[in-house]
Scaffold this active site. Structure first.
Site, PDB file in Angstrom:
ATOM      1  N   ALA A  39       0.553  -1.503   0.417  1.00 41.74           N
ATOM      2  CA  ALA A  39       0.011   0.092   0.097  1.00 41.74           C
ATOM      3  C   ALA A  39       0.714   0.487  -0.004  1.00 41.74           C
ATOM      4  O   ALA A  39       0.844   1.875  -0.771  1.00 41.74           O
ATOM      5  CB  ALA A  39      -0.833   0.339   1.045  1.00 41.74           C
ATOM      6  N   GLU A  40       2.189   1.212   0.950  1.00 39.02           N
ATOM      7  CA  GLU A  40       2.772   2.571   1.050  1.00 39.02           C
ATOM      8  C   GLU A  40       2.849   3.118  -0.297  1.00 39.02           C
ATOM      9  O   GLU A  40       3.568   3.858  -0.427  1.00 39.02           O
ATOM     10  CB  GLU A  40       3.387   2.545   2.223  1.00 39.02           C
ATOM     11  CG  GLU A  40       2.981   1.704   3.544  1.00 39.02           C
ATOM     12  CD  GLU A  40       3.109   0.436   3.834  1.00 39.02           C
ATOM     13  OE1 GLU A  40       2.960  -0.421   3.143  1.00 39.02           O
ATOM     14  OE2 GLU A  40       1.642   0.572   4.041  1.00 39.02           O
ATOM     15  N   TYR A 109       1.835 -14.067   2.524  1.00 38.96           N
ATOM     16  CA  TYR A 109       2.815 -15.231   3.180  1.00 38.96           C
ATOM     17  C   TYR A 109       4.457 -13.959   3.329  1.00 38.96           C
ATOM     18  O   TYR A 109       5.338 -13.804   3.139  1.00 38.96           O
ATOM     19  CB  TYR A 109       4.091 -16.047   2.217  1.00 38.96           C
ATOM     20  CG  TYR A 109       2.735 -16.895   1.542  1.00 38.96           C
ATOM     21  CD1 TYR A 109       2.708 -17.853   2.672  1.00 38.96           C
ATOM     22  CD2 TYR A 109       1.560 -17.075   0.562  1.00 38.96           C
ATOM     23  CE1 TYR A 109       1.793 -19.597   2.372  1.00 38.96           C
ATOM     24  CE2 TYR A 109       0.501 -17.611   0.796  1.00 38.96           C
ATOM     25  CZ  TYR A 109       1.095 -18.653   0.734  1.00 38.96           C
ATOM     26  OH  TYR A 109      -0.034 -19.656   0.947  1.00 38.96           O
ATOM     27  N   ARG A 172      -6.563  -4.650   8.429  1.00 39.31           N
ATOM     28  CA  ARG A 172      -5.768  -5.678   7.816  1.00 39.31           C
ATOM     29  C   ARG A 172      -6.008  -6.757   8.585  1.00 39.31           C
ATOM     30  O   ARG A 172      -4.864  -7.082   9.320  1.00 39.31           O
ATOM     31  CB  ARG A 172      -4.785  -6.217   7.007  1.00 39.31           C
ATOM     32  CG  ARG A 172      -4.258  -4.586   5.776  1.00 39.31           C
ATOM     33  CD  ARG A 172      -4.778  -4.941   4.685  1.00 39.31           C
ATOM     34  NE  ARG A 172      -4.383  -4.051   3.566  1.00 39.31           N
ATOM     35  CZ  ARG A 172      -4.945  -3.622   3.113  1.00 39.31           C
ATOM     36  NH1 ARG A 172      -5.887  -3.321   3.383  1.00 39.31           N
ATOM     37  NH2 ARG A 172      -4.407  -2.463   1.866  1.00 39.31           N
ATOM     38  N   ALA A 235     -15.867   9.281  -2.168  1.00 34.66           N
ATOM     39  CA  ALA A 235     -15.175   9.751  -1.792  1.00 34.66           C
ATOM     40  C   ALA A 235     -15.837  11.515  -0.916  1.00 34.66           C
ATOM     41  O   ALA A 235     -16.253  11.611  -1.615  1.00 34.66           O
ATOM     42  CB  ALA A 235     -13.369   9.879  -1.557  1.00 34.66           C
ATOM     43  N   GLY A 261      -7.427   2.699  -3.779  1.00 37.46           N
ATOM     44  CA  GLY A 261      -6.988   3.386  -2.330  1.00 37.46           C
ATOM     45  C   GLY A 261      -5.663   4.366  -2.479  1.00 37.46           C
ATOM     46  O   GLY A 261      -5.956   4.771  -1.736  1.00 37.46           O
ATOM     47  N   ASP A 262      -4.717   3.580  -2.504  1.00 37.46           N
ATOM     48  CA  ASP A 262      -3.799   3.814  -2.789  1.00 37.46           C
ATOM     49  C   ASP A 262      -3.108   5.347  -3.873  1.00 37.46           C
ATOM     50  O   ASP A 262      -2.707   6.029  -3.548  1.00 37.46           O
ATOM     51  CB  ASP A 262      -2.427   2.319  -2.907  1.00 37.46           C
ATOM     52  CG  ASP A 262      -2.840   1.621  -1.453  1.00 37.46           C
ATOM     53  OD1 ASP A 262      -2.704   1.995  -0.194  1.00 37.46           O
ATOM     54  OD2 ASP A 262      -2.396   0.779  -2.022  1.00 37.46           O
ATOM     55  N   ASP A 298      -1.652  -3.554  -8.471  1.00 38.16           N
ATOM     56  CA  ASP A 298      -1.903  -2.636  -8.263  1.00 38.16           C
ATOM     57  C   ASP A 298      -1.582  -0.940  -8.485  1.00 38.16           C
ATOM     58  O   ASP A 298      -2.530   0.194  -8.279  1.00 38.16           O
ATOM     59  CB  ASP A 298      -1.030  -2.630  -6.366  1.00 38.16           C
ATOM     60  CG  ASP A 298      -1.713  -3.283  -5.449  1.00 38.16           C
ATOM     61  OD1 ASP A 298      -2.464  -4.173  -6.090  1.00 38.16           O
ATOM     62  OD2 ASP A 298      -1.235  -3.103  -4.857  1.00 38.16           O
TER      63      ASP A 298
HETATM   64  N1  LIG Z   1     -15.979  -1.093  -7.195  1.00 41.90           N
HETATM   65  C1  LIG Z   1     -15.725   0.471  -7.140  1.00 41.90           C
HETATM   66  N2  LIG Z   1     -16.912   0.474  -8.204  1.00 41.90           N
HETATM   67  C2  LIG Z   1     -16.788   1.989  -8.776  1.00 41.90           C
HETATM   68  N3  LIG Z   1     -15.665   2.670  -7.994  1.00 41.90           N
HETATM   69  C3  LIG Z   1     -14.586   2.393  -7.008  1.00 41.90           C
HETATM   70  C4  LIG Z   1     -14.333   0.964  -6.385  1.00 41.90           C
HETATM   71  N4  LIG Z   1     -13.781   0.687  -5.676  1.00 41.90           N
HETATM   72  C5  LIG Z   1     -13.078   1.972  -5.403  1.00 41.90           C
HETATM   73  N5  LIG Z   1     -13.119   2.963  -6.325  1.00 41.90           N
HETATM   74  C6  LIG Z   1     -13.200   4.230  -6.312  1.00 41.90           C
HETATM   75  O1  LIG Z   1     -11.876   4.204  -5.461  1.00 41.90           O
HETATM   76  C7  LIG Z   1     -11.582   5.371  -4.799  1.00 41.90           C
HETATM   77  C8  LIG Z   1     -11.296   4.496  -3.475  1.00 41.90           C
HETATM   78  O2  LIG Z   1     -11.270   2.836  -3.463  1.00 41.90           O
HETATM   79  P1  LIG Z   1     -11.480   2.965  -1.900  1.00 41.90           P
HETATM   80  O3  LIG Z   1     -12.381   1.534  -1.983  1.00 41.90           O
HETATM   81  O4  LIG Z   1     -12.675   3.520  -1.150  1.00 41.90           O
HETATM   82  O5  LIG Z   1     -10.691   2.376  -1.159  1.00 41.90           O
HETATM   83  P2  LIG Z   1      -9.789   1.092  -0.659  1.00 41.90           P
HETATM   84  O6  LIG Z   1      -9.229   0.638  -1.298  1.00 41.90           O
HETATM   85  O7  LIG Z   1      -8.269   1.938   0.663  1.00 41.90           O
HETATM   86  O8  LIG Z   1     -10.442   0.307   0.330  1.00 41.90           O
HETATM   87  C9  LIG Z   1     -13.450   5.069  -4.230  1.00 41.90           C
HETATM   88  O9  LIG Z   1     -13.603   6.699  -3.714  1.00 41.90           O
HETATM   89  C10 LIG Z   1     -13.495   5.178  -5.867  1.00 41.90           C
HETATM   90  O10 LIG Z   1     -13.192   6.187  -6.617  1.00 41.90           O
HETATM   91  O1  LIG Z   2      -2.777  -5.345   2.505  1.00 42.97           O
HETATM   92  C1  LIG Z   2      -0.903  -5.354   2.140  1.00 42.97           C
HETATM   93  O2  LIG Z   2      -0.632  -5.788   2.980  1.00 42.97           O
HETATM   94  C2  LIG Z   2      -1.127  -4.542   0.753  1.00 42.97           C
HETATM   95  O3  LIG Z   2       0.116  -3.349   0.858  1.00 42.97           O
HETATM   96  C3  LIG Z   2      -1.574  -5.502  -0.377  1.00 42.97           C
HETATM   97  C4  LIG Z   2      -1.994  -4.561  -1.217  1.00 42.97           C
HETATM   98  O4  LIG Z   2      -1.118  -3.888  -2.457  1.00 42.97           O
HETATM   99  C5  LIG Z   2      -2.417  -3.342  -0.689  1.00 42.97           C
HETATM  100  O5  LIG Z   2      -3.369  -3.847   0.074  1.00 42.97           O
HETATM  101  C6  LIG Z   2      -3.687  -1.872  -2.007  1.00 42.97           C
HETATM  102  O6  LIG Z   2      -4.296  -1.483  -1.124  1.00 42.97           O
HETATM  103  P1  LIG Z   2      -5.856  -1.165  -1.181  1.00 42.97           P
HETATM  104  O7  LIG Z   2      -5.388   0.278  -1.934  1.00 42.97           O
HETATM  105  O8  LIG Z   2      -6.465  -0.552   0.254  1.00 42.97           O
HETATM  106  O9  LIG Z   2      -6.560  -1.668  -2.095  1.00 42.97           O
END
Ligand SMILES: Nc1ncnc2c1ncn2[C@@H]1O[C@H](COP(=O)(O)OP(=O)(O)O)[C@@H](O)[C@H]1O
Ligand SMILES: O=C(O)C(=O)C[C@H](O)[C@H](O)COP(=O)(O)O
Length: 319
Positions: A39-40, A109, A172, A235, A261-262, A298
Site C-alpha cells: 500500500a505505501e 506470506y 488488515r 469519497a 485507495g492508494d 496495483d
Molecule cells: N468497486 C468500485 N467501483 C467503483 N469505484 C470504486 C470501486 N472501488 C473503489 N472505487 C474508487 O476508488 C476510490 C478509492 O477506493 P476505496 O475502495 O474507497 O479505497 P480502499 O482501496 O482504500 O479501500 C473510491 O473513492 C472510488 O472513487
Molecule cells: O494488504 C497489504 O498489505 C498490501 O499492501 C497489499 C496491497 O497492495 C494493498 O493492500 C492495496 O491496498 P488498497 O489500495 O487499500 O486496496
C-alpha cells in the site's frame, strides 16, 4: 540518498505479488504473473508519477524478491535511499486470488519478513531525510510490535522534524492483533495532519461511517484533514467550513479495485502538497483510482508521466 528533500516518504512493506494473468482463481491457475505491491509503495508511486519526489522507507531481504522490490520502486521513480537490506530475513510475498463473485482476496506470506523487523532506530534516518509529508499506515502497525513502535515514534517526532503526518489505517484483520492495532491507531490521531480512511475503517476506528460524524469525530481526536473513501460510493473531503463534500467515483470498468485507495490517497496528497484545494485534490485522486481499478495490478493503471503531470496542473490551476 536520492537527492533533495522528498515531498513524501512512505514507510511500510512492499512485497512481490503473484497473481493469475487475467485475475483468475489461484486454485486452478497454471501460470502466475509477478508484480510488486504494498500500500505505501503504491501511494508513493502515484505521488512520483505526478512529478513530486517520493521515497519509500522499508527493509527488504537479501534475495531476488528484495532486488525486485527495489528495482520496481526505482522503475516507478520512487527513491530507495531509505530501503535497507536485511541479510537474515526474507522479502515478503503475497498472492491475489479472484473469488467466483469477482472480488479479490489476498493471501500473505510475510510473517518474519525483513520489513516486519522495522524498528525505532529506523526513525532517525527517515526523519533526517526531512520529507514534507510522512505517510504512515496501519499495515506497518500490524506487522508486529517493533514496526508499530517505529510508527508511534515517527508520529511523535514528525512535526518537530518539519514533516506533516499522513495516516492511512489500511486495516488488515488477516494480519492479526486487530484490537491492539485499532488502539494504537486511535492513539496516533492527535499527531495526524491528514487521515485517509475507508468508510468501513471509520466505523471500526471512530465508531461511525456517517461522513459528517466521521469528520467531526476525527477532528475531535485532533486530526487536521480527512479524506473518507467509500469504494463504489466515491469519497468525501472537507469543503467550505470543513463540512464533508462528496466526490463520486470516476470508475467505469471494474477489473481489480485493489490499489484504488492508494492511488486516491497518492493523488489527493500530491495535489494538496502542490497547493490544490481539497475539491480538486479529491477529483484527481478519484480519476487516478479509476485507472487502477480498470487494470490488473496495483499501479499499472496509473496514467503515463505526461498525462499525470497535466492532470496535476489542472488540479492546481488557479491556486
Ligand atoms: N468497486 C468500485 N467501483 C467503483 N469505484 C470504486 C470501486 N472501488 C473503489 N472505487 C474508487 O476508488 C476510490 C478509492 O477506493 P476505496 O475502495 O474507497 O479505497 P480502499 O482501496 O482504500 O479501500 C473510491 O473513492 C472510488 O472513487
Ligand atoms: O494488504 C497489504 O498489505 C498490501 O499492501 C497489499 C496491497 O497492495 C494493498 O493492500 C492495496 O491496498 P488498497 O489500495 O487499500 O486496496
Amino acid at each position: 540518498m536520492n537527492g533533495p528533500r522528498p515531498d513524501v516518504a512512505g514507510v511500510g512493506e512492499a512485497m512481490v505479488l503473484l497473481q493469475s494473468p487475467a485475475g483468475g482463481a489461484l486454485a486452478t491457475a497454471g501460470l502466475l504473473e509477478v508484480h510488486v505491491g504494498g500500500a505505501e509503495l503504491n501511494a508513493c508511486a502515484t505521488v512520483a508519477r505526478l512529478g513530486l519526489r517520493a521515497w519509500f522507507a522499508s527493509r527488504v531481504g537479501d534475495d531476488p524478491f528484495g532486488t525486485r522490490v527495489v528495482e520496481q520502486a526505482r522503475a516507478l521513480d520512487v527513491g530507495t535511499g531509505l530501503v535497507t537490506v536485511d541479510p537474515d530475513r526474507p522479502t515478503g510475498v503475497f498472492f491475489k486470488d479472484a473469488l467466483p463473485d469477482g472480488r479479490r482476496r489476498v493471501h500473505y506470506y510475510r510473517s518474519g519478513s525483513a520489513a516486519s523487523a522495522l524498528d525505532v532506530p529506523d526513525a532517525a534516518r527517515i526523519l533526517a531525510a526531512r520529507p514534507r509529508a510522512l505517510l504512515l499506515s496501519g499495515i506497518t502497525v500490524a506487522l508486529g510490535p517493533s514496526p508499530a513502535a517505529l510508527v508511534r515514534e515517527l508520529a511523535a517526532r514528525a512535526r518537530g522534524a518539519g514533516s506533516t503526518v499522513v495516516l492511512d489505517p489500511n486495516l488488515r484483520p488477516a494480519l492479526g492483533s486487530y484490537a491492539t492495532v485499532l488502539e494504537t491507531l486511535r492513539s496516533l490521531l492527535p499527531a495526524v495532519d491528514l487521515l485517509a480512511l475507508g468508510q468501513d475503517e471509520a466505523a471500526e476506528l471512530l465508531g461511525t461511517a456517517d461522513p459528517a460524524e466521521v469528520f467531526a469525530a476525527a477532528r475531535a481526536a485532533g486530526v487536521r484533514e480527512v479524506l473518507l473513501k467509500a469504494g463504489p460510493d466515491g469519497a468525501w473531503y472537507a469543503g467550505e467550513g470543513g463540512a464533508p463534500r462528496h466526490e463520486p467515483s470516476a470508475a467505469g470498468r471494474v477489473v481489480d479495485p485493489v490499489g484504488a485507495g492508494d492511488a486516491m490517497l497518492g493523488g489527493y496528497l500530491a495535489a494538496r502538497l502542490a497547493g490544490a484545494p481539497p475539491a480538486a485534490a479529491a477529483r484527481l485522486g478519484s480519476r487516478l483510482a479509476a485507472g487502477v481499478i480498470a487494470t490488473v495490478g496495483d499501479t499499472r493503471g496509473l496514467p503515463g508521466r505526461e498525462e499525470a503531470r497535466a492532470l496535476l496542473a489542472t488540479a492546481t490551476a488557479g491556486t
